[in-house]
Motif scaffolding. Structure first.
Motif, PDB file in Angstrom:
ATOM      1  N   ALA A 466      26.089  20.777  17.997  1.00 26.28           N
ATOM      2  CA  ALA A 466      25.703  22.183  17.829  1.00 26.28           C
ATOM      3  C   ALA A 466      26.355  22.989  18.941  1.00 26.28           C
ATOM      4  O   ALA A 466      26.627  22.456  20.017  1.00 26.28           O
ATOM      5  CB  ALA A 466      24.188  22.346  17.877  1.00 26.28           C
ATOM      6  N   PRO A 467      26.615  24.287  18.717  1.00 23.78           N
ATOM      7  CA  PRO A 467      27.177  25.124  19.783  1.00 23.78           C
ATOM      8  C   PRO A 467      26.193  25.275  20.945  1.00 23.78           C
ATOM      9  O   PRO A 467      24.978  25.304  20.752  1.00 23.78           O
ATOM     10  CB  PRO A 467      27.423  26.473  19.086  1.00 23.78           C
ATOM     11  CG  PRO A 467      27.452  26.161  17.632  1.00 23.78           C
ATOM     12  CD  PRO A 467      26.516  25.011  17.440  1.00 23.78           C
ATOM     13  N   VAL A 468      26.753  25.380  22.163  1.00 24.91           N
ATOM     14  CA  VAL A 468      25.952  25.540  23.376  1.00 24.91           C
ATOM     15  C   VAL A 468      26.342  26.849  24.052  1.00 24.91           C
ATOM     16  O   VAL A 468      27.530  27.169  24.151  1.00 24.91           O
ATOM     17  CB  VAL A 468      26.181  24.371  24.353  1.00 24.91           C
ATOM     18  CG1 VAL A 468      25.351  24.547  25.618  1.00 24.91           C
ATOM     19  CG2 VAL A 468      25.855  23.045  23.689  1.00 24.91           C
ATOM     20  N   ALA A 469      25.364  27.589  24.509  1.00 22.60           N
ATOM     21  CA  ALA A 469      25.597  28.814  25.279  1.00 22.60           C
ATOM     22  C   ALA A 469      24.795  28.739  26.568  1.00 22.60           C
ATOM     23  O   ALA A 469      23.814  27.987  26.666  1.00 22.60           O
ATOM     24  CB  ALA A 469      25.211  30.051  24.477  1.00 22.60           C
ATOM     25  N   GLY A 470      25.205  29.534  27.552  1.00 17.05           N
ATOM     26  CA  GLY A 470      24.507  29.544  28.834  1.00 17.05           C
ATOM     27  C   GLY A 470      24.251  30.957  29.310  1.00 17.05           C
ATOM     28  O   GLY A 470      25.006  31.884  28.996  1.00 17.05           O
ATOM     29  N   ILE A 471      23.191  31.109  30.082  1.00 21.26           N
ATOM     30  CA  ILE A 471      22.834  32.417  30.619  1.00 21.26           C
ATOM     31  C   ILE A 471      22.249  32.233  32.017  1.00 21.26           C
ATOM     32  O   ILE A 471      21.564  31.245  32.282  1.00 21.26           O
ATOM     33  CB  ILE A 471      21.826  33.146  29.696  1.00 21.26           C
ATOM     34  CG1 ILE A 471      21.562  34.570  30.194  1.00 21.26           C
ATOM     35  CG2 ILE A 471      20.532  32.351  29.554  1.00 21.26           C
ATOM     36  CD1 ILE A 471      20.757  35.412  29.208  1.00 21.26           C
ATOM     37  N   ALA A 472      22.531  33.182  32.909  1.00 23.09           N
ATOM     38  CA  ALA A 472      21.990  33.157  34.271  1.00 23.09           C
ATOM     39  C   ALA A 472      20.895  34.206  34.386  1.00 23.09           C
ATOM     40  O   ALA A 472      21.103  35.376  34.059  1.00 23.09           O
ATOM     41  CB  ALA A 472      23.091  33.434  35.290  1.00 23.09           C
ATOM     42  N   MET A 473      19.737  33.762  34.848  1.00 19.14           N
ATOM     43  CA  MET A 473      18.579  34.627  34.987  1.00 19.14           C
ATOM     44  C   MET A 473      18.330  34.915  36.461  1.00 19.14           C
ATOM     45  O   MET A 473      18.582  34.073  37.330  1.00 19.14           O
ATOM     46  CB  MET A 473      17.341  33.964  34.384  1.00 19.14           C
ATOM     47  CG  MET A 473      17.510  33.502  32.957  1.00 19.14           C
ATOM     48  SD  MET A 473      17.825  34.870  31.814  1.00 19.14           S
ATOM     49  CE  MET A 473      16.273  35.753  31.951  1.00 19.14           C
ATOM     50  N   GLY A 474      17.807  36.108  36.734  1.00 24.90           N
ATOM     51  CA  GLY A 474      17.473  36.500  38.096  1.00 24.90           C
ATOM     52  C   GLY A 474      16.026  36.945  38.197  1.00 24.90           C
ATOM     53  O   GLY A 474      15.337  37.154  37.194  1.00 24.90           O
ATOM     54  N   LEU A 475      15.566  37.102  39.433  1.00 24.08           N
ATOM     55  CA  LEU A 475      14.191  37.527  39.681  1.00 24.08           C
ATOM     56  C   LEU A 475      14.148  38.369  40.944  1.00 24.08           C
ATOM     57  O   LEU A 475      14.782  38.034  41.945  1.00 24.08           O
ATOM     58  CB  LEU A 475      13.280  36.305  39.854  1.00 24.08           C
ATOM     59  CG  LEU A 475      11.821  36.585  40.231  1.00 24.08           C
ATOM     60  CD1 LEU A 475      11.075  37.193  39.039  1.00 24.08           C
ATOM     61  CD2 LEU A 475      11.131  35.307  40.695  1.00 24.08           C
ATOM     62  N   ILE A 476      13.401  39.459  40.883  1.00 18.40           N
ATOM     63  CA  ILE A 476      13.164  40.293  42.061  1.00 18.40           C
ATOM     64  C   ILE A 476      11.655  40.508  42.180  1.00 18.40           C
ATOM     65  O   ILE A 476      10.988  40.878  41.205  1.00 18.40           O
ATOM     66  CB  ILE A 476      13.905  41.642  41.952  1.00 18.40           C
ATOM     67  CG1 ILE A 476      15.420  41.403  41.955  1.00 18.40           C
ATOM     68  CG2 ILE A 476      13.514  42.564  43.094  1.00 18.40           C
ATOM     69  CD1 ILE A 476      16.240  42.653  41.770  1.00 18.40           C
ATOM     70  N   THR A 477      11.118  40.264  43.376  1.00 20.01           N
ATOM     71  CA  THR A 477       9.678  40.393  43.601  1.00 20.01           C
ATOM     72  C   THR A 477       9.429  41.181  44.880  1.00 20.01           C
ATOM     73  O   THR A 477      10.337  41.396  45.685  1.00 20.01           O
ATOM     74  CB  THR A 477       9.023  39.000  43.742  1.00 20.01           C
ATOM     75  OG1 THR A 477       9.576  38.342  44.892  1.00 20.01           O
ATOM     76  CG2 THR A 477       9.277  38.137  42.521  1.00 20.01           C
ATOM     77  N   ASP A 478       8.189  41.604  45.056  1.00 19.31           N
ATOM     78  CA  ASP A 478       7.785  42.176  46.341  1.00 19.31           C
ATOM     79  C   ASP A 478       6.409  41.656  46.716  1.00 19.31           C
ATOM     80  O   ASP A 478       5.793  40.897  45.963  1.00 19.31           O
ATOM     81  CB  ASP A 478       7.828  43.717  46.316  1.00 19.31           C
ATOM     82  CG  ASP A 478       6.803  44.334  45.372  1.00 19.31           C
ATOM     83  OD1 ASP A 478       5.934  43.586  44.861  1.00 19.31           O
ATOM     84  OD2 ASP A 478       6.860  45.548  45.126  1.00 19.31           O
ATOM     85  N   ASN A 479       5.931  42.063  47.870  1.00 15.73           N
ATOM     86  CA  ASN A 479       4.665  41.529  48.374  1.00 15.73           C
ATOM     87  C   ASN A 479       3.451  42.022  47.603  1.00 15.73           C
ATOM     88  O   ASN A 479       2.363  41.464  47.736  1.00 15.73           O
ATOM     89  CB  ASN A 479       4.504  41.893  49.859  1.00 15.73           C
ATOM     90  CG  ASN A 479       5.546  41.217  50.721  1.00 15.73           C
ATOM     91  OD1 ASN A 479       5.994  40.120  50.405  1.00 15.73           O
ATOM     92  ND2 ASN A 479       5.931  41.871  51.814  1.00 15.73           N
ATOM     93  N   SER A 480       3.636  43.051  46.791  1.00 11.22           N
ATOM     94  CA  SER A 480       2.504  43.603  46.047  1.00 11.22           C
ATOM     95  C   SER A 480       2.234  42.839  44.756  1.00 11.22           C
ATOM     96  O   SER A 480       1.263  43.122  44.060  1.00 11.22           O
ATOM     97  CB  SER A 480       2.767  45.075  45.713  1.00 11.22           C
ATOM     98  OG  SER A 480       3.821  45.188  44.758  1.00 11.22           O
ATOM     99  N   GLY A 481       3.095  41.910  44.420  1.00 10.07           N
ATOM    100  CA  GLY A 481       2.945  41.172  43.171  1.00 10.07           C
ATOM    101  C   GLY A 481       3.799  41.717  42.049  1.00 10.07           C
ATOM    102  O   GLY A 481       3.828  41.154  40.942  1.00 10.07           O
ATOM    103  N   LYS A 482       4.517  42.808  42.296  1.00  2.96           N
ATOM    104  CA  LYS A 482       5.402  43.370  41.281  1.00  2.96           C
ATOM    105  C   LYS A 482       6.651  42.490  41.175  1.00  2.96           C
ATOM    106  O   LYS A 482       7.161  42.007  42.179  1.00  2.96           O
ATOM    107  CB  LYS A 482       5.794  44.801  41.666  1.00  2.96           C
ATOM    108  CG  LYS A 482       6.574  45.550  40.589  1.00  2.96           C
ATOM    109  CD  LYS A 482       6.951  46.951  41.062  1.00  2.96           C
ATOM    110  CE  LYS A 482       5.744  47.850  41.188  1.00  2.96           C
ATOM    111  NZ  LYS A 482       6.142  49.249  41.491  1.00  2.96           N
TER     112      LYS A 482
END
Length: 743
Positions: A466-482
């Protein structure tokens, strides 16, 4: 003389790991020996007391090396000694480095070296799952301000169960194989491969691994306390100027935010905008403070970088907008093209935003297999993937000096992603080499390699699962829980974010992943959200790839080598090879094809590679003729090889000769062989007898000819029959005489 301290860790299945210090490498600042089964690792740490002048980063080096003596082997290289790190050793070094590096203070700049050596090898206990435990334990015994401990374990899903540090023999049928690193509180690194596992399975595996990591971290704290190494050094490599810091903020923060808020998809325009802000401030500061400028310019750039990082993150968290103006889950525009290069066996161009991979596939023979010669394994690989990252891809001047650790790591991730969908060896006779040349880079060129590699394989006619694809995920957080989860991150977002999570897979599930966390406190709920967002992004990318090619081509390119695999009985291998390889060499010489023979699973496999159909047909015909079993009463076209007074020997199948007796050539009686047949003449014969004891064949030509009218067959005289039998190499006449004597 020795103050030896030993600690023991008991795994859930009852197996144990020991950590020992005080016996080996005592002049290192910290050293331990970690043992599981017969696998033993020696880890050492040395850290300079002060930073080098002008250093503004952590010069941490982590090297993992396997000693061949540990497995009772001598290196196979010409020099017969360990040389530069192999790709496998580089990959293990990266696993350890990525787990350790986030645990040091941001302003700690002293040169620190971590070495991990495999000094005893157990074929069933893989050392890569123990390397970070050893490195962290050694660091805990130093005065280095290391915010550990951390540890790594391997977790595999085997028969529906999650097994920690499984035996090597257990991994063959594993659904999932991950290396997970973390502290007692959080996970900081994940890397591994899967057979189309679900997102839930990945999370469950990480949870199972973390429970054992917590246990290993607790034992390291006990080791640190018992060794009396709880006091860590104090340092101050940077003397801060809070008044200057505030000036930089007041003069630049709003301008930085404005540049970030423009939402330009062009990396260079954004880079130029940020550069203009700091240049303006430096010029103004130099004009106002010429005497202190040289002493303060380093601090100014440091503070500016901090505010650029902060402003870009606040834009995402507060306005839910990104540096290039995209929504959080939006994928950059994608362009796919296949078959753009006429000569390679398969080619593809994958462009996503400002990231571009030109990838080729080359199909080779068994002779092109890669030899793998490591301490723990010697064998061959029929699938290779090489990733190249030249300087021009990011607009930089960089000499080409071979692949670095980054290139090896990115190539390995793509390799693990694609190997899961390749056809099995018994269905694919080719050695496959994929080469990804990154022509542009602004975010996740390794994932572009996965996508381009899939397209190139399909263009080459390789029947992938089957075909394979890839993706890069990121995350940004702060001390308030956002927090904000970002899909398809830019290079800048990788730098300013708290997570880089690469996920590859098919529509059915995940085939590989790699995650690095730079922040404490990632909850499993956020991880599940990131994986689900990655799944949606992966499906979108697969849809874009289908616009270029839907499925693998039915046939290979006209100029690609053709391959046929013929399975033969184990006892027929020798016949195909011939004495000293004479037979197989003759087949290759006559046909022009490449022929290789191997034995596996109690059978022989003959692989034939040719560049044209005629060459293939000749080789296949010859081999099938050798391994075919002659059948009595079948008619064959044979070639006269030799002529004797009593008849001729005819090669009626490749490598198989039979006797055509003078009495079997024609219905008429022949007194001699003169002028009857010619060497090299083709004639039709019938196999009338096969003596299985002697392996001899008796042929007849006359039975294929019409019997003359009025022909009466005369019974041969007894002595003539005896002589005929002797001429044929038989002993039937002798048997009759022995029977008469007995009577």
């Amino acid at each position: 003389m020795f103050n030896i301290i030993t600690k023991t860790i008991t795994l859930p299945d009852g197996r144990t790991i020991t950590i020992e210090t005080g016996k080996l490498a005592r002049q290192a600042h910290g050293s331990v020996v970690v043992r599981m089964g017969n696998t033993m690792l020696l880890a050492t740490v040395v850290s300079n007391p002060d930073a080098r002048p002008g250093t503004d980063f952590l010069p941490l080096s982590v090297d993992y090396q396997e000693k061949f003596a540990s497995a009772g082997r001598i290196p196979g290289s010409f020099q017969k000694r360990e040389g530069k790190l192999s790709d496998h050793e580089v990959l293990v070094s990266r696993l350890v480095d990525r787990a350790l590096r986030p645990m040091f203070p941001d302003d700690f700049y002293a040169d620190t070296q971590v070495n991990v050596f495999l000094i005893s090898a157990d074929a069933e206990v893989l050392p890569d799952a123990l390397a970070a435990l050893a490195a962290s334990s050694a660091l805990m015994l130093t005065d280095v301000p290391f915010n550990g401990p951390i540890s790594e374990v391997r977790v595999a899903k085997i028969n529906g169960e999650y097994v920690i540090n499984p035996l090597s023999s257990q991994l063959k049928g594993a659904k999932l194989d991950l290396i997970v690193a973390g502290s007692a509180k959080d996970i900081c690194m994940v890397e591994g491969e899967m057979n189309e596992a679900s997102e839930l399975e990945v999370i469950e595996a990480i949870k199972a691994a973390h429970e054992v990591i917590k246990l290993q971290c607790a034992v390291q704290k006990e080791l640190e306390a018992e060794a009396g190494k709880t006091e860590k050094r104090t340092f101050e490599y940077v003397v801060h100027d809070e008044e200057l810091r505030q000036k930089v903020r007041e003069a630049t923060y709003d301008k930085i935010y404005a540049v970030a808020r423009q939402g330009s998809a062009n990396k260079q325009l954004r880079k130029d905008g940020f550069k203009a802000v700091i240049t303006e401030f430096l010029e103004q500061y130099k004009a106002e403070n010429p005497d202190t400028y040289d002493a303060k310019v380093g601090l100014i750039k440091r503070y500016y970088h901090d505010y650029e990082w902060e402003a870009s993150r606040r834009l995402v968290l507060d306005e839910r907008s990104r540096l290039d103006g995209r929504a959080l889950d939006q994928i950059r525009p994608i362009m796919c093209e296949v078959d753009l290069l006429p000569s390679p066996h398969g080619s593809a161009l994958f462009t996503r935003g400002e990231t571009q991979s030109l990838t080729t596939v080359t199909l080779g023979t068994k002779m092109d297999e890669q030899i793998i010669d490591t301490t723990m394994y010697y064998g061959y690989s029929r699938f290779m993937l090489h990733y190249n990252f030249p300087g021009f891809s990011t607009g930089e001047v960089k000499p080409n000096r071979g692949p670095g650790r980054r290139e090896v790591g990115h190539g390995n991730l793509a390799h693990r992603s694609l190997k899961k969908v390749l056809p099995p060896d018994d269905e694919n006779p080719y050695t496959i080499r994929i080469v990804s040349d990154i022509l542009e880079s602004n975010g996740s060129s390794s994932m572009a390699t996965v996508c381009a590699g899939t397209l190139a394989l399909m263009d080459a006619g390789i029947k992938i699962k089957a075909p394979v694809a890839g993706i890069a995920m990121g995350l940004i957080t702060d001390n308030s829980g956002k927090y904000a989860v970002l899909s398809d991150i830019l290079g800048d977002e990788d730098h300013l974010g708290d997570m880089d999570f690469k996920v590859t897979g098919t529509e059915e599930g995940i085939t590989a992943c790699q995650m690095d966390l730079k922040v404490d406190g990632l909850s499993y709920e956020v991880l599940a959200e990131a994986l689900e967002q990655a799944r949606r992004g992966r499906l979108h990318i697969l849809g874009e790839m289908r616009k270029a090619i839907v499925e693998s081509r039915e046939d290979l390119k006209p100029h690609a080598p053709r391959a046929v695999v013929i399975q033969i009985a184990q006892e027929q291998i020798g016949a195909v090879i011939g004495p000293g390889g004479k037979v197989v060499q003759e087949i290759q010489r006559v046909s022009g094809a490449t022929v290789t023979i191997e034995e596996r699973d109690g059978a022989g496999y003959v692989s034939i590679f040719a560049t044209n159909g005629n060459s293939m047909d000749i080789a296949v015909k010859r081999i099938k003729g050798i391994v075919a079993i002659p059948e009595v009463n079948e008619v064959y076209t044979g070639v006269v090889k030799t002529i004797q007074p009593f008849g001729a020997f005819v090669e009626f199948m490749p490598g198989k000769d039979g006797l055509l007796h003078i009495s079997e050539i024609t219905w008429e009686r022949l007194e001699a062989m003169d002028g009857v047949l010619q060497i090299g003449e083709e004639i039709q014969v019938k196999l009338v007898e096969h003596d299985k004891k002697t392996g001899k064949y008796r042929l007849s030509r006359k039975v294929l000819l019409p019997k003359p009218e009025g022909y009466v067959e005369k019974a041969p005289r007894e002595d003539r029959g005896d002589r005929r039998d002797r001429d044929r190499g038989g002993d039937r006449g002798g048997e009759r005489r022995r029977d008469d004597n007995r009577r």
